[in-house]
Design a protein around this motif. Structure first.
Motif, PDB file in Angstrom:
ATOM      1  N   ASP A 448      12.329 -18.307  30.004  1.00 39.03           N
ATOM      2  CA  ASP A 448      13.550 -18.843  30.588  1.00 39.03           C
ATOM      3  C   ASP A 448      14.787 -18.404  29.821  1.00 39.03           C
ATOM      4  O   ASP A 448      15.902 -18.559  30.292  1.00 39.03           O
ATOM      5  CB  ASP A 448      13.489 -20.376  30.626  1.00 39.03           C
ATOM      6  CG  ASP A 448      12.551 -20.849  31.707  1.00 39.03           C
ATOM      7  OD1 ASP A 448      12.080 -21.966  31.576  1.00 39.03           O
ATOM      8  OD2 ASP A 448      12.305 -20.109  32.662  1.00 39.03           O
ATOM      9  N   GLU A 449      14.644 -17.878  28.603  1.00 39.23           N
ATOM     10  CA  GLU A 449      15.805 -17.565  27.795  1.00 39.23           C
ATOM     11  C   GLU A 449      16.512 -16.302  28.281  1.00 39.23           C
ATOM     12  O   GLU A 449      17.725 -16.231  28.299  1.00 39.23           O
ATOM     13  CB  GLU A 449      15.377 -17.407  26.336  1.00 39.23           C
ATOM     14  CG  GLU A 449      14.934 -18.702  25.696  1.00 39.23           C
ATOM     15  CD  GLU A 449      14.606 -18.525  24.228  1.00 39.23           C
ATOM     16  OE1 GLU A 449      14.199 -19.517  23.629  1.00 39.23           O
ATOM     17  OE2 GLU A 449      14.777 -17.423  23.708  1.00 39.23           O
ATOM     18  N   LEU A 450      15.771 -15.267  28.657  1.00 38.39           N
ATOM     19  CA  LEU A 450      16.354 -14.003  29.086  1.00 38.39           C
ATOM     20  C   LEU A 450      15.853 -13.662  30.480  1.00 38.39           C
ATOM     21  O   LEU A 450      14.698 -13.916  30.815  1.00 38.39           O
ATOM     22  CB  LEU A 450      15.965 -12.876  28.118  1.00 38.39           C
ATOM     23  CG  LEU A 450      16.494 -12.994  26.679  1.00 38.39           C
ATOM     24  CD1 LEU A 450      15.944 -11.860  25.846  1.00 38.39           C
ATOM     25  CD2 LEU A 450      18.007 -12.972  26.650  1.00 38.39           C
ATOM     26  N   PRO A 451      16.699 -13.027  31.300  1.00 42.16           N
ATOM     27  CA  PRO A 451      16.237 -12.602  32.619  1.00 42.16           C
ATOM     28  C   PRO A 451      15.191 -11.500  32.497  1.00 42.16           C
ATOM     29  O   PRO A 451      15.208 -10.692  31.574  1.00 42.16           O
ATOM     30  CB  PRO A 451      17.528 -12.088  33.283  1.00 42.16           C
ATOM     31  CG  PRO A 451      18.647 -12.672  32.489  1.00 42.16           C
ATOM     32  CD  PRO A 451      18.132 -12.814  31.098  1.00 42.16           C
ATOM     33  N   ASN A 452      14.270 -11.460  33.475  1.00 43.18           N
ATOM     34  CA  ASN A 452      13.258 -10.396  33.548  1.00 43.18           C
ATOM     35  C   ASN A 452      13.751  -9.310  34.499  1.00 43.18           C
ATOM     36  O   ASN A 452      14.200  -9.614  35.613  1.00 43.18           O
ATOM     37  CB  ASN A 452      11.931 -10.949  34.072  1.00 43.18           C
ATOM     38  CG  ASN A 452      11.284 -11.874  33.077  1.00 43.18           C
ATOM     39  OD1 ASN A 452      11.617 -11.843  31.905  1.00 43.18           O
ATOM     40  ND2 ASN A 452      10.371 -12.702  33.528  1.00 43.18           N
ATOM     41  N   ILE A 453      13.668  -8.048  34.077  1.00 38.07           N
ATOM     42  CA  ILE A 453      14.055  -6.925  34.929  1.00 38.07           C
ATOM     43  C   ILE A 453      12.868  -5.985  35.063  1.00 38.07           C
ATOM     44  O   ILE A 453      12.257  -5.598  34.059  1.00 38.07           O
ATOM     45  CB  ILE A 453      15.283  -6.186  34.363  1.00 38.07           C
ATOM     46  CG1 ILE A 453      16.525  -7.084  34.470  1.00 38.07           C
ATOM     47  CG2 ILE A 453      15.515  -4.877  35.090  1.00 38.07           C
ATOM     48  CD1 ILE A 453      17.807  -6.418  34.074  1.00 38.07           C
ATOM     49  N   VAL A 476      11.908  -6.622  29.820  1.00 36.12           N
ATOM     50  CA  VAL A 476      11.743  -5.442  30.671  1.00 36.12           C
ATOM     51  C   VAL A 476      10.279  -5.271  31.063  1.00 36.12           C
ATOM     52  O   VAL A 476       9.392  -5.271  30.213  1.00 36.12           O
ATOM     53  CB  VAL A 476      12.246  -4.171  29.955  1.00 36.12           C
ATOM     54  CG1 VAL A 476      12.042  -2.953  30.848  1.00 36.12           C
ATOM     55  CG2 VAL A 476      13.724  -4.310  29.608  1.00 36.12           C
ATOM     56  N   LEU A 477      10.012  -5.128  32.381  1.00 37.87           N
ATOM     57  CA  LEU A 477       8.703  -4.814  32.923  1.00 37.87           C
ATOM     58  C   LEU A 477       8.785  -3.424  33.550  1.00 37.87           C
ATOM     59  O   LEU A 477       9.858  -3.008  33.978  1.00 37.87           O
ATOM     60  CB  LEU A 477       8.265  -5.833  33.979  1.00 37.87           C
ATOM     61  CG  LEU A 477       8.034  -7.283  33.530  1.00 37.87           C
ATOM     62  CD1 LEU A 477       9.354  -8.041  33.364  1.00 37.87           C
ATOM     63  CD2 LEU A 477       7.202  -8.004  34.579  1.00 37.87           C
ATOM     64  N   VAL A 493       7.428 -11.970  39.693  1.00 38.07           N
ATOM     65  CA  VAL A 493       8.675 -12.452  40.302  1.00 38.07           C
ATOM     66  C   VAL A 493       9.853 -12.282  39.317  1.00 38.07           C
ATOM     67  O   VAL A 493      10.384 -13.260  38.788  1.00 38.07           O
ATOM     68  CB  VAL A 493       8.564 -13.921  40.752  1.00 38.07           C
ATOM     69  CG1 VAL A 493       9.729 -14.271  41.693  1.00 38.07           C
ATOM     70  CG2 VAL A 493       7.250 -14.192  41.448  1.00 38.07           C
ATOM     71  N   PRO A 494      10.279 -11.037  39.051  1.00 35.52           N
ATOM     72  CA  PRO A 494      11.380 -10.814  38.101  1.00 35.52           C
ATOM     73  C   PRO A 494      12.716 -11.266  38.666  1.00 35.52           C
ATOM     74  O   PRO A 494      12.829 -11.585  39.861  1.00 35.52           O
ATOM     75  CB  PRO A 494      11.354  -9.289  37.902  1.00 35.52           C
ATOM     76  CG  PRO A 494      10.789  -8.762  39.182  1.00 35.52           C
ATOM     77  CD  PRO A 494       9.776  -9.776  39.630  1.00 35.52           C
ATOM     78  N   ASP A 495      13.744 -11.276  37.810  1.00 38.43           N
ATOM     79  CA  ASP A 495      15.087 -11.680  38.239  1.00 38.43           C
ATOM     80  C   ASP A 495      15.828 -10.538  38.923  1.00 38.43           C
ATOM     81  O   ASP A 495      16.749 -10.798  39.713  1.00 38.43           O
ATOM     82  CB  ASP A 495      15.896 -12.161  37.026  1.00 38.43           C
ATOM     83  CG  ASP A 495      15.288 -13.404  36.404  1.00 38.43           C
ATOM     84  OD1 ASP A 495      15.422 -14.463  37.030  1.00 38.43           O
ATOM     85  OD2 ASP A 495      14.700 -13.319  35.342  1.00 38.43           O
ATOM     86  N   LEU A 496      15.470  -9.283  38.645  1.00 36.45           N
ATOM     87  CA  LEU A 496      16.164  -8.142  39.247  1.00 36.45           C
ATOM     88  C   LEU A 496      15.240  -6.929  39.150  1.00 36.45           C
ATOM     89  O   LEU A 496      14.437  -6.817  38.215  1.00 36.45           O
ATOM     90  CB  LEU A 496      17.491  -7.883  38.520  1.00 36.45           C
ATOM     91  CG  LEU A 496      18.388  -6.780  39.091  1.00 36.45           C
ATOM     92  CD1 LEU A 496      19.863  -7.233  39.074  1.00 36.45           C
ATOM     93  CD2 LEU A 496      18.266  -5.493  38.284  1.00 36.45           C
ATOM     94  N   ILE A 497      15.366  -6.008  40.129  1.00 36.21           N
ATOM     95  CA  ILE A 497      14.531  -4.804  40.153  1.00 36.21           C
ATOM     96  C   ILE A 497      15.436  -3.577  40.209  1.00 36.21           C
ATOM     97  O   ILE A 497      16.390  -3.523  40.999  1.00 36.21           O
ATOM     98  CB  ILE A 497      13.573  -4.812  41.360  1.00 36.21           C
ATOM     99  CG1 ILE A 497      12.581  -5.969  41.235  1.00 36.21           C
ATOM    100  CG2 ILE A 497      12.828  -3.475  41.474  1.00 36.21           C
ATOM    101  CD1 ILE A 497      11.687  -6.144  42.435  1.00 36.21           C
ATOM    102  N   ILE A 498      15.144  -2.587  39.336  1.00 34.35           N
ATOM    103  CA  ILE A 498      15.814  -1.287  39.364  1.00 34.35           C
ATOM    104  C   ILE A 498      14.770  -0.260  39.779  1.00 34.35           C
ATOM    105  O   ILE A 498      13.727  -0.143  39.130  1.00 34.35           O
ATOM    106  CB  ILE A 498      16.396  -0.921  37.988  1.00 34.35           C
ATOM    107  CG1 ILE A 498      17.417  -1.979  37.544  1.00 34.35           C
ATOM    108  CG2 ILE A 498      17.050   0.444  38.026  1.00 34.35           C
ATOM    109  CD1 ILE A 498      17.897  -1.775  36.115  1.00 34.35           C
ATOM    110  N   SER A 499      15.019   0.486  40.871  1.00 36.81           N
ATOM    111  CA  SER A 499      14.011   1.403  41.385  1.00 36.81           C
ATOM    112  C   SER A 499      14.614   2.763  41.705  1.00 36.81           C
ATOM    113  O   SER A 499      15.734   2.862  42.202  1.00 36.81           O
ATOM    114  CB  SER A 499      13.353   0.820  42.646  1.00 36.81           C
ATOM    115  OG  SER A 499      12.474   1.763  43.230  1.00 36.81           O
TER     116      SER A 499
END
Length: 698
Positions: A448-453, A476-477, A493-499
């Protein structure tokens, strides 16, 4: 390591394991995953890990019998297995290390006898944890052995679980029946805390003694409860992650080792608690200092490696620049000469330049981005900085040349169809696919501390560069193609996706479309990165549901700004669920159809089960068709609340409505909205609304 659950005791162990990988003269890599109290998940994890390239597997079994077949399969595959903390219904393991739970039970029973001897009573109560777990079975066995040797004692055992609220309800019901024990032994400090609540609420504090197990330092942990007088004692249940790593290395390097390794326990009582607390706090500080030093060393070595690679990369870039200029100029001349004479030659030349431009953009991004970051940091001086500035200027020239190539493609586009150009691009796309989605930081304890990307990119260097840009601010995933990216997005279920757009197996446009159509992932913002810069190609990205579209080479500052903007919009969206902040939500911040449907289904499911006091998150996830992790991440992202917090908030809101619209008693309303006791409902109600239920009616 496959962990069975979460909690402060296991967080402490995980920190020791990760720190211990640097203690020994070996190249050790420790990775930790968690099954979150689900044996079926742990079985799949063990099977998957034993088929991968790990050298040794450490398992803390969730349940005694369920994971045994998976351990046997791991042994058949030749993977050494260490059982830690808990045992399993099989002899197919290499070694065991952990506390002696039978001894813990005996130790607690003997201390309970001492406490009873100091009072006039003889009633001893044991509240066990889940009997499907080996620690609970062994602690009960040890405690019961001692009790059988003292038949004059009024000994009672109640089978419970690891939950503090459940233990509170057991003890509360017993006290209400007038059956007051003199000593209560709980199988964990977490359970003991629930027993203490019930004793305190009944006005019997100090008259009923509580014994727990774990003995952790820190706020609201066992040692503090003994110091405060809430517990009569707690039994230290040791972690010693460094000994687990040492045992694993002894096995892997062929050194002699003991198959059964019990770690020593001790009772923490009011007589020794201050000394133990002081020692524990000092040890925690020393571990924190070691971790900080390790982080600094890794940072320095990482910076040195980056500088070396940039210098060599600059030399290669200059060589590539010269080659690219020569090839580009020669190709342009040939195309202009042969344009009217041979359409076939025009098509081949156009394919060549189209592919060259697209293939140059990825390495160009990987050169330009790190060079700019190093120049901005001003860590290089003198000749080194001058060399880096030369690289930067030449990279800018290469960008201009690549743009010229794309402009040339547009000039000749009337003779070559888009279909031909796309086939050329696909012909030269590298076919090497990196290994399936790699999870580098998924197992951090507090997500919960940092967003997952999640980064979905088939080029390994580009993934490494993006990870370097984002790792200081985000978890980072990674995935190597769209298909793996879709699977990983649904699982984590990450907070944001870069593709990337152009990828094997499944491209970025298809990935984006699938994400937006799936109600588990529909809320996740998607940023597409591509070398395709034409307007109609960008329109394809937005039509597929993308939230942002950046062309290569892109600015690292612009990418971070887009990420912050999209995450900020997500935070504003959470205010839709806060009645105190809804008026501050911008008009353009709205739920998508899929997200709105999900929230409606969730609220309907909670409402239909609200009266059930034993409602669990697994039950909600099962009815919605998603896992506990997916449910937690989706609800947390959309509402800012965990599913448990949302459930409690809805219960309290329903209770408030009933208080204002009915004449039912507070107790009746508490039970109707799913609380086990009116006092607990009143406490939660005051925290939520600032008033007790009866004060609201007055």
């Amino acid at each position: 390591m496959s962990q069975c659950s979460v909690g402060n005791w296991r967080f402490k162990l995980n920190e020791e394991l990760l720190a211990a990988q640097y203690l020994y003269d070996q190249n050790v890599k420790v990775e930790i995953i968690n099954c979150y109290d689900r044996s079926d998940v742990q079985v799949r994890q063990i099977d998957s890990l034993s088929q991968s390239d790990i050298d040794l597997l450490v398992v803390a079994p969730n349940e005694y019998a369920e994971v045994a077949p998976a351990l046997r399969r791991a042994k058949e595959r030749g993977v050494p297995v260490i059982l830690f903390d808990r045992k399993a219904d099989t002899d197919d393991y290499t070694a065991f290390i952990g506390g002696d739970n039978v001894a813990v039970g005996r130790m607690a029973a003997e201390y309970a006898m001492q406490l009873v001897a100091q009072s006039a009573g003889k009633h001893i109560l044991e509240v066990t944890a889940l009997q499907s777990t080996s620690p609970s079975l062994d602690r009960h066995r040890g405690f019961e052995e001692v009790m059988r040797s003292h038949p004059q004692m009024d000994y009672q055992c109640i089978f419970g679980n690891w939950d503090d609220h459940h233990t509170h309800d057991i003890v509360k019901e017993l006290l209400e029946q007038g059956r007051r024990p003199d000593v209560i032994f709980c199988h964990s400090d977490f359970m003991a805390r629930g027993a203490y609540w019930a004793i305190r609420d009944a006005g019997l504090e100090g008259q009923v003694k509580v014994i727990g197990v774990d003995g952790l330092p820190g706020a609201d942990e066992g040692i503090e409860h003994v110091q405060e007088g809430h517990f009569a004692a707690t039994c230290v249940y040791p972690t010693h992650g460094e000994q687990i790593v040492k045992l694993a290395l002894d096995i892997l390097t062929g050194k002699p080792f003991e198959r059964i390794n019990y770690l020593n326990s001790m009772m923490i009582t009011p007589e020794n608690v201050d000394m133990v607390s002081l020692y524990g706090n000092e040890l925690q500080q020393q571990k924190a200092d070691i971790v900080a030093i390790q982080g600094k060393l890794e940072e320095y070595f990482g910076l040195y490696n980056v500088q070396t690679k940039v210098i060599w990369g600059g030399a290669v870039a200059i060589a590539l620049l010269i080659i690219a200029v020569l090839l580009t100029w020669r190709g342009v001349v040939q195309i202009r000469k042969a344009h009217r004479r041979q359409k076939a030659m025009n098509r081949e030349q156009t394919q060549f330049y189209t592919n060259a431009s697209h293939q140059l953009k990825t390495p160009l991004t990987l050169i330009a981005g790190p060079v700019k970051q190093l120049l901005d940091r001003k860590v290089l001086k003198g000749d080194d900085r001058e060399l880096l500035e030369i690289v930067g200027r030449n990279v800018a020239q290469l960008e201009a040349l690549v743009s010229n190539v794309l402009n040339f493609r547009r000039e000749v586009q009337h003779t070559v169809s888009d279909e031909t150009a796309e086939s050329a691009i696909n012909t030269l796309v590298p076919k090497d696919i990196v290994q399936e989605g790699h999870l580098e930081m998924l197992n951090q304890e507090d997500t919960d501390e940092l967003p997952n990307i999640l980064i979905v990119e088939d080029n390994e260097d580009m993934r490494r560069y993006l990870r370097t840009l984002l790792a200081n601010r985000f978890y980072v995933l990674e995935a190597s193609d769209g298909q793996n990216g879709l699977r990983l997005a649904r699982e984590s279920v990450p907070d944001l996706i870069i593709s990337d757009v152009m990828m094997p197996v499944m491209d970025g446009l298809q990935l984006c479309k699938h994400l937006k159509e799936d109600f588990i992932t529909s809320h996740i913002p998607v940023i597409l990165l591509t070398a395709r810069s034409e307007e109609h190609q960008q329109m394809e990205g937005y039509e597929s549901g993308a939230d942002a579209y950046l062309t290569k080479p892109f600015s690292a500052t612009l990418l971070i700004s887009r990420i912050d903007n999209l995450l900020s919009t997500r935070r504003q969206l959470r205010q839709l669920f806060d009645t105190n902040k809804q008026e501050n939500v911008p008009d353009n911040v709205k739920l998508t159809t899929q997200d709105s449907l999900f929230i409606d289904q969730l609220k309907e499911t909670i409402s239909s089960n609200m009266a059930n006091p034993n409602l669990k998150m697994d039950d909600l996830g099962e009815q919605l068709g998603i896992s506990r992790v997916q449910l937690y991440r989706k609800v947390k992202t959309l509402t800012g609340l965990s599913p448990v917090e949302l459930l409690r908030q809805m219960r309290l809101q329903k209770g408030k409505i009933l208080l204002n619209t009915t004449t039912k008693t507070v107790a009746e309303i508490a039970y109707e909205v799913g609380f086990n006791s009116a006092s607990y409902f009143a406490n939660c109600f005051k925290k939520q609304f600032g008033k007790l239920p009866m004060e609201l009616r007055e």
